[in-house]
Design a protein around this motif. Structure first.
Motif, PDB file in Angstrom:
ATOM      1  N   GLY A  50       9.420  -1.124   1.519  1.00 17.22           N
ATOM      2  CA  GLY A  50       8.094  -1.362   0.959  1.00 17.22           C
ATOM      3  C   GLY A  50       7.972  -0.856  -0.466  1.00 17.22           C
ATOM      4  N   THR A  54       7.417  -3.166  -3.784  1.00 20.93           N
ATOM      5  CA  THR A  54       6.308  -2.936  -4.706  1.00 20.93           C
ATOM      6  C   THR A  54       6.805  -2.820  -6.142  1.00 20.93           C
ATOM      7  OG1 THR A  54       5.071  -1.832  -2.954  1.00 20.93           O
ATOM      8  CG2 THR A  54       4.357  -1.423  -5.214  1.00 20.93           C
ATOM      9  N   ALA A  94      -0.356  -3.378  -2.772  1.00 19.85           N
ATOM     10  CA  ALA A  94       0.876  -2.918  -2.125  1.00 19.85           C
ATOM     11  C   ALA A  94       1.078  -1.423  -2.340  1.00 19.85           C
ATOM     12  CB  ALA A  94       2.070  -3.703  -2.653  1.00 19.85           C
ATOM     13  N   ILE A  97      -1.514   0.488  -0.082  1.00 18.91           N
ATOM     14  CA  ILE A  97      -1.078   0.395   1.312  1.00 18.91           C
ATOM     15  C   ILE A  97       0.139   1.271   1.548  1.00 18.91           C
ATOM     16  CG2 ILE A  97      -0.040  -1.178   2.999  1.00 18.91           C
ATOM     17  CD1 ILE A  97      -1.976  -3.326   1.897  1.00 18.91           C
ATOM     18  N   GLY A  98       1.053   1.309   0.583  1.00 20.61           N
ATOM     19  CA  GLY A  98       2.239   2.161   0.706  1.00 20.61           C
ATOM     20  C   GLY A  98       1.895   3.630   0.784  1.00 20.61           C
ATOM     21  N   THR A 101       0.307   4.364   4.128  1.00 17.47           N
ATOM     22  CA  THR A 101       1.328   4.309   5.175  1.00 17.47           C
ATOM     23  C   THR A 101       2.174   5.581   5.190  1.00 17.47           C
ATOM     24  OG1 THR A 101       1.389   1.909   4.980  1.00 17.47           O
ATOM     25  CG2 THR A 101       3.245   2.949   6.066  1.00 17.47           C
ATOM     26  N   ALA A 126       1.516  -4.946   3.188  1.00 10.80           N
ATOM     27  CA  ALA A 126       1.952  -5.016   1.789  1.00 10.80           C
ATOM     28  C   ALA A 126       2.440  -6.417   1.451  1.00 10.80           C
ATOM     29  CB  ALA A 126       3.037  -3.979   1.513  1.00 10.80           C
ATOM     30  N   CYS A 129      -0.596  -8.580   1.079  1.00  7.14           N
ATOM     31  CA  CYS A 129      -1.289  -8.291  -0.179  1.00  7.14           C
ATOM     32  C   CYS A 129      -0.556  -8.931  -1.363  1.00  7.14           C
ATOM     33  CB  CYS A 129      -1.396  -6.786  -0.350  1.00  7.14           C
ATOM     34  SG  CYS A 129      -2.735  -6.295  -1.404  1.00  7.14           S
TER      35      CYS A 129
END
Length: 153
Positions: A50, A54, A94, A97-98, A101, A126, A129
């Motif tokens: 992820g 990103t 992203a 969200i990362g 997470t 992600a 998104c």
């Protein structure tokens, strides 16, 4: 310390040593207990994928915005807002969200819960998104192309 070499051995229910029994149930002090290695490895890999996704999205987004807005001017009806907005949705979403997470996965580790599913949901969100930002960017590019082609026809 390994599970087979626990000081004092496994407590029996009749021993009455509640503190030692509670320590046995907690399962040590490491964030990577032996039974959870697969969970930790899959979580770390999903979080790393992820993060790489990103970063790649950010680099591609910057290059796309620069190249798309190089020929963008008010005479053709082009506005860089759609390009910048699409890139901001993809990269910013992203990233947020990362971060969420990672925080939730570490929280699950500290509570000794499985965390692979948190990283998997974060990865899927992600990707969603980034896709949404790409759609916004593509719509801005289509609108800019349609406006400039209408003006020249």
């Amino acid at each position: 310390m390994t599970w087979s070499n626990v000081p004092g051995g496994q407590p029996s229910p009749s021993s009455g040593d509640a503190q030692r029994a509670a320590a046995w149930e907690r399962g040590g002090t490491t964030l990577f207990p032996a039974g959870r290695v697969a969970d930790r490895v899959s979580t770390i890999l999903l979080l790393a994928f992820g993060a790489v996704m990103t970063v790649v999205t950010a680099v591609v987004g910057i290059i796309a915005v620069v190249s798309a807005t190089a020929t963008c001017d008010a005479a053709t009806g082009c506005s860089p807002g759609g390009y910048i907005g699409g890139t901001a949705i993809a990269v910013g979403g992203a990233f947020v969200i990362g971060v969420v997470t990672v925080v939730l996965a570490i929280g699950a580790w500290l509570r000794r819960r499985t965390s692979w599913w948190i990283a998997a949901v974060g990865f899927v969100l992600a990707v969603a998104c980034i896709t949404w930002g790409g759609v916004v960017f593509a719509q801005a590019a289509d609108h800019g192309t349609a406006s400039s082609s209408v003006g020249t026809a």
